[in-house]
Design an enzyme around this catalytic site. Structure first.
Site, PDB file in Angstrom:
ATOM      1  N   LYS A  13       1.214   0.115  10.237  1.00  0.00           N
ATOM      2  CA  LYS A  13       1.953  -0.431   9.079  1.00  0.00           C
ATOM      3  C   LYS A  13       3.416  -0.702   9.464  1.00  0.00           C
ATOM      4  O   LYS A  13       3.693  -1.048  10.615  1.00  0.00           O
ATOM      5  CB  LYS A  13       1.842   0.516   7.888  1.00  0.00           C
ATOM      6  CG  LYS A  13       0.404   0.905   7.587  1.00  0.00           C
ATOM      7  CD  LYS A  13       0.234   1.517   6.230  1.00  0.00           C
ATOM      8  CE  LYS A  13      -1.168   2.053   6.094  1.00  0.00           C
ATOM      9  NZ  LYS A  13      -1.493   2.455   4.748  1.00  0.00           N
ATOM     10  N   HIS A  97      -5.893  -6.528   4.203  1.00  0.00           N
ATOM     11  CA  HIS A  97      -5.601  -5.124   3.861  1.00  0.00           C
ATOM     12  C   HIS A  97      -5.151  -5.062   2.400  1.00  0.00           C
ATOM     13  O   HIS A  97      -4.478  -5.977   1.911  1.00  0.00           O
ATOM     14  CB  HIS A  97      -4.500  -4.588   4.779  1.00  0.00           C
ATOM     15  CG  HIS A  97      -4.326  -3.111   4.669  1.00  0.00           C
ATOM     16  ND1 HIS A  97      -3.623  -2.526   3.642  1.00  0.00           N
ATOM     17  CD2 HIS A  97      -4.787  -2.095   5.437  1.00  0.00           C
ATOM     18  CE1 HIS A  97      -3.653  -1.210   3.790  1.00  0.00           C
ATOM     19  NE2 HIS A  97      -4.363  -0.922   4.874  1.00  0.00           N
ATOM     20  N   GLU A  99      -2.858  -3.523   0.986  1.00  0.00           N
ATOM     21  CA  GLU A  99      -1.404  -3.631   0.775  1.00  0.00           C
ATOM     22  C   GLU A  99      -0.969  -5.099   0.822  1.00  0.00           C
ATOM     23  O   GLU A  99      -0.066  -5.506   0.098  1.00  0.00           O
ATOM     24  CB  GLU A  99      -0.655  -2.767   1.810  1.00  0.00           C
ATOM     25  CG  GLU A  99      -0.824  -1.288   1.483  1.00  0.00           C
ATOM     26  CD  GLU A  99      -0.741  -0.352   2.675  1.00  0.00           C
ATOM     27  OE1 GLU A  99      -0.267  -0.755   3.748  1.00  0.00           O
ATOM     28  OE2 GLU A  99      -1.177   0.813   2.515  1.00  0.00           O
ATOM     29  N   GLU A 169     -12.230   0.110   2.592  1.00  0.00           N
ATOM     30  CA  GLU A 169     -11.097   0.979   2.295  1.00  0.00           C
ATOM     31  C   GLU A 169     -10.912   1.083   0.783  1.00  0.00           C
ATOM     32  O   GLU A 169     -10.288   0.188   0.180  1.00  0.00           O
ATOM     33  CB  GLU A 169      -9.821   0.404   2.912  1.00  0.00           C
ATOM     34  CG  GLU A 169      -9.883   0.251   4.404  1.00  0.00           C
ATOM     35  CD  GLU A 169      -8.489   0.328   5.013  1.00  0.00           C
ATOM     36  OE1 GLU A 169      -8.267   1.217   5.836  1.00  0.00           O
ATOM     37  OE2 GLU A 169      -7.628  -0.473   4.639  1.00  0.00           O
ATOM     38  N   GLY A 175      -3.655   6.349   1.971  1.00  0.00           N
ATOM     39  CA  GLY A 175      -2.352   7.012   1.977  1.00  0.00           C
ATOM     40  C   GLY A 175      -2.174   8.036   0.871  1.00  0.00           C
ATOM     41  O   GLY A 175      -1.064   8.489   0.611  1.00  0.00           O
ATOM     42  N   SER A 215      -7.337   7.783   4.195  1.00  0.00           N
ATOM     43  CA  SER A 215      -7.063   9.204   4.441  1.00  0.00           C
ATOM     44  C   SER A 215      -8.059   9.848   5.392  1.00  0.00           C
ATOM     45  O   SER A 215      -8.407  11.023   5.242  1.00  0.00           O
ATOM     46  CB  SER A 215      -6.984   9.978   3.116  1.00  0.00           C
ATOM     47  OG  SER A 215      -5.927   9.459   2.323  1.00  0.00           O
TER      48      SER A 215
HETATM   49  C1  PEP Z   1      -4.922   2.100   5.962  1.00  0.00           C
HETATM   50  O1  PEP Z   1      -3.818   1.748   5.605  1.00  0.00           O
HETATM   51  O2  PEP Z   1      -5.681   1.254   6.431  1.00  0.00           O
HETATM   52  C2  PEP Z   1      -5.280   3.501   5.812  1.00  0.00           C
HETATM   53  C3  PEP Z   1      -6.537   3.816   5.864  1.00  0.00           C
HETATM   54  O3  PEP Z   1      -4.251   4.406   5.601  1.00  0.00           O
HETATM   55  P1  PEP Z   1      -4.391   6.025   5.535  1.00  0.00           P
HETATM   56  O4  PEP Z   1      -5.257   6.441   6.694  1.00  0.00           O
HETATM   57  O5  PEP Z   1      -2.997   6.523   5.639  1.00  0.00           O
HETATM   58  O6  PEP Z   1      -5.035   6.330   4.220  1.00  0.00           O
END
Ligand code: PEP
Length: 256
Positions: A13, A97, A99, A169, A175, A215
């Site tokens: 990131k 993603h 985000e 995801e 996160g 996570s």
């Molecule tokens: C990600 O941003 O793709 C992600 C899985 O983040 P985290 O492992 O911090 O949850």
């Protein structure tokens, strides 16, 4: 165990200066640069990507980007293209993603253009899908994921599809420290593989790697990675330290 090789991808990131990124890359090369049981990719921010790529040279750790534009060049201030990424020896690119979808307006249609451009330029897309908490709580998870997969992969042909990597995801797990249960994750992964079968055929769907992201940590990885349709992880927080990232690669290598 499935015939699909596990893949652990680190999404750094907006973290790490170029110097910090090179230091982390060097640690990874020492610890896991020669192992070949698991495919490993790191995706630094754009300012670090070229220097990290040089630090990874000669190792088995591959280089990825976190985003790109679908056009090859032109008046797109702030963007980089697939040919530019190929020129610095990137092999993978994270697309769609959550985000990017949430903060930067990446729609399914826009993500689809990027997926097609990546494939045309021999970059492997790590194509992200996943539902929000509200969508999960209203029972819409599979529908949301289906729409994202169908729209995001529109126009991808069978030959190209096997090199796509899908990352499931759940947005509520990214996160947050809240990880999907193994049952929740496996259910969606199996659903995605079923969709890929319908879209591209059974043999192709059996080749596509579907990563879990949200996570994932050394403590919860072994159980997640042991699921039939979970072929690796897209890792955020735990990819920022060599020790935890290496432990995740070791956990993936240990899955029998
Ligand atoms: C990600 O941003 O793709 C992600 C899985 O983040 P985290 O492992 O911090 O949850």
């Amino acid at each position: 165990m499935s015939s699909r090789k596990k893949l652990i991808a680190g999404n750094w990131k907006m973290n790490k200066t170029s110097a910090d990124g090179v230091a982390l890359a060097r640690d990874l090369v020492v610890a896991i640069g020669k192992q070949a049981e698991v495919d490993v990719v790191v995706c630094p921010p754009f300012t670090a990507i070229e220097s990290v790529g040089k630090a990874l040279e000669g190792s088995n750790v591959r280089l990825g980007a976190q985003n790109m534009h679908h056009e090859a060049s032109g008046a797109f201030t702030g963007e980089v293209s697939a040919p530019m990424l190929r020129a610095i020896f990137a092999t993978h690119v994270i697309l769609g993603h959550s985000e990017r979808r949430t903060f930067f307006g990446d729609t399914d249609e826009f993500v689809n253009k990027k997926v097609l451009a990546a494939l045309k330029n021999q970059l492997r897309p790590i194509f992200c899908v996943g539902e929000t908490l509200a969508e999960r709580e209203s029972g819409a998870t599979l529908k949301v994921v289906q729409t994202q997969v169908e729209r995001g992969l529109e126009g991808v042909n069978r030959d190209q599809a096997a090199s796509v990597i899908v990352a499931y995801e759940p947005v509520w797990a990214i996160g947050t420290g809240k990880v999907a249960t193994t049952e929740q994750a496996q259910e969606v992964h199996a659903f995605i593989r079923g969709l890929l079968t319908k879209l591209f055929s059974e043999p192709v769907a059996q080749k596509v790697r579907i990563l879990y992201g949200g996570s994932m940590k050394p403590a919860n990885a072994p159980e997640l990675l042991a699921q039939k349709d979970i072929d690796g992880g897209l890792i955020g927080g735990a990819a920022l330290e060599a020790r935890s990232f290496v432990e995740l690669v070791t956990a993936a290598a240990a899955v029998k």
